[in-house]
Design an enzyme around this catalytic site. Structure first.
Site, PDB file in Angstrom:
ATOM      1  N   GLU A 218      10.638   7.303  39.290  1.00 60.85           N
ATOM      2  CA  GLU A 218       9.497   7.472  38.386  1.00 60.85           C
ATOM      3  C   GLU A 218       8.285   6.684  38.871  1.00 60.85           C
ATOM      4  O   GLU A 218       7.148   7.148  38.751  1.00 60.85           O
ATOM      5  CB  GLU A 218       9.914   7.080  36.973  1.00 60.85           C
ATOM      6  CG  GLU A 218      10.936   8.071  36.408  1.00 60.85           C
ATOM      7  CD  GLU A 218      11.664   7.571  35.169  1.00 60.85           C
ATOM      8  OE1 GLU A 218      11.829   8.358  34.230  1.00 60.85           O
ATOM      9  OE2 GLU A 218      12.078   6.395  35.140  1.00 60.85           O
TER      10      GLU A 218
ATOM     11  N   GLU B 287      20.030   8.653  35.336  1.00 64.47           N
ATOM     12  CA  GLU B 287      20.168   8.022  34.027  1.00 64.47           C
ATOM     13  C   GLU B 287      21.277   8.622  33.175  1.00 64.47           C
ATOM     14  O   GLU B 287      21.970   7.912  32.442  1.00 64.47           O
ATOM     15  CB  GLU B 287      18.828   8.101  33.261  1.00 64.47           C
ATOM     16  CG  GLU B 287      17.816   7.049  33.645  1.00 64.47           C
ATOM     17  CD  GLU B 287      16.948   7.454  34.820  1.00 64.47           C
ATOM     18  OE1 GLU B 287      15.909   6.825  35.039  1.00 64.47           O
ATOM     19  OE2 GLU B 287      17.318   8.419  35.545  1.00 64.47           O
TER      20      GLU B 287
END
Length: 257
Positions: free
Chosen positions: A112, A132
């Site tokens: 990210e 995740e």
């Protein structure tokens, strides 16, 4: 290393390029609160200092960033900065160009961070992913929102739902990164930064601004909104200098105004 550095984030200036290094190699540069604050301060500096033209974000010790520091997470620490988000950059990137130089892993929050940058140079052995879901979490620092803007939605969906990694060649083929290099990624990023820094700083900054913002504009408003942003560039001293330098067959002497 500047006086503003913390031990978790180091900065260095080289030929108008601000090199920002996440310095937590023992933790594979997992993002801590202190590191996020250090990156945010570096981004503020990049935009504030006229002599700085381009930023490079990289990691020490052969890894870009392995994501959020889970030990810090369990202590209740959030590696975010108000107004700037995760890592001090994902919600509010700098106005000037930012290049990610990726070695090793860019995973979870690390990916990210990378996709919040404008350009990416990666070593051939780098790996990328948003795993995740394997930890019962969601790639909430922009991964599930921004990744479909940068690559095919179906591929982004696969990465988000499986949590699997891809290698540098695959990332390049998908258009996720700009360049794969055999040499250190930072060296490749410096070469790319030098090409950008050689150009008119106002023109570079506004070109990035239009590219970032225009995707949210209504079609009928696009040229009007672009015109408002680019008009000052066309009447700037740099625009005249660029034309004069071309006519005189010399390098331009940019003033940034």
């Amino acid at each position: 290393m500047s006086a503003a550095d913390t031990k978790e984030v180091l900065t260095e200036v080289e030929d108008g390029v601000l090199i920002v290094t996440i310095n937590r190699p023992d933790a594979k540069n997992a993002m801590s609160k202190a590191a996020a604050e250090g990156i945010a301060a570096a981004m503020d500096r990049l935009d504030a200092e006229d002599d700085l033209r381009v930023g490079i974000l990289t990691g020490a010790g052969g890894t870009f960033c392995s994501g959020m520091d889970l030990k810090g997470f369990l202590r209740g620490e959030s590696p975010t900065v108000e107004g700037r988000g995760f890592g001090g950059v994902v919600q509010a990137p700098p106005a000037k160009p930012l290049i990610a130089a990726v070695e090793g892993y860019a995973l979870a929050g690390g990916l990210e961070l990378m996709i919040a940058c404008d350009l990416v140079v990666a070593h051939k052995d780098a790996k990328f992913g948003i795993p995740e879901v394997k930890r019962g979490l969601v790639a909430a620092a922009g991964g599930v929102m921004m990744l479909p803007d940068q690559i095919s939605e179906r591929i982004a969906m696969e990465l988000a739902l499986t949590g699997e990694f891809i290698d540098a060649q695959r990332a390049y083929e998908l258009g996720l990164i700009n360049e794969v290099v055999d040499a250190p990624a930072l060296e490749g990023a410096k070469t790319l930064a030098a090409k950008i820094a050689a150009n008119g700083p106002l023109a570079v900054k506004v070109s990035k601004q239009v590219m970032r913002q225009s995707r949210g504009w209504d079609m009928e408003e696009r040229y009007e909104k672009q015109g408002q942003l680019i008009a000052p560039v066309f009447v700037s001293e740099d625009a005249r200098e660029g034309a004069a330098a071309f006519a005189e067959k010399r390098k331009p002497n940019w003033k940034g105004k």
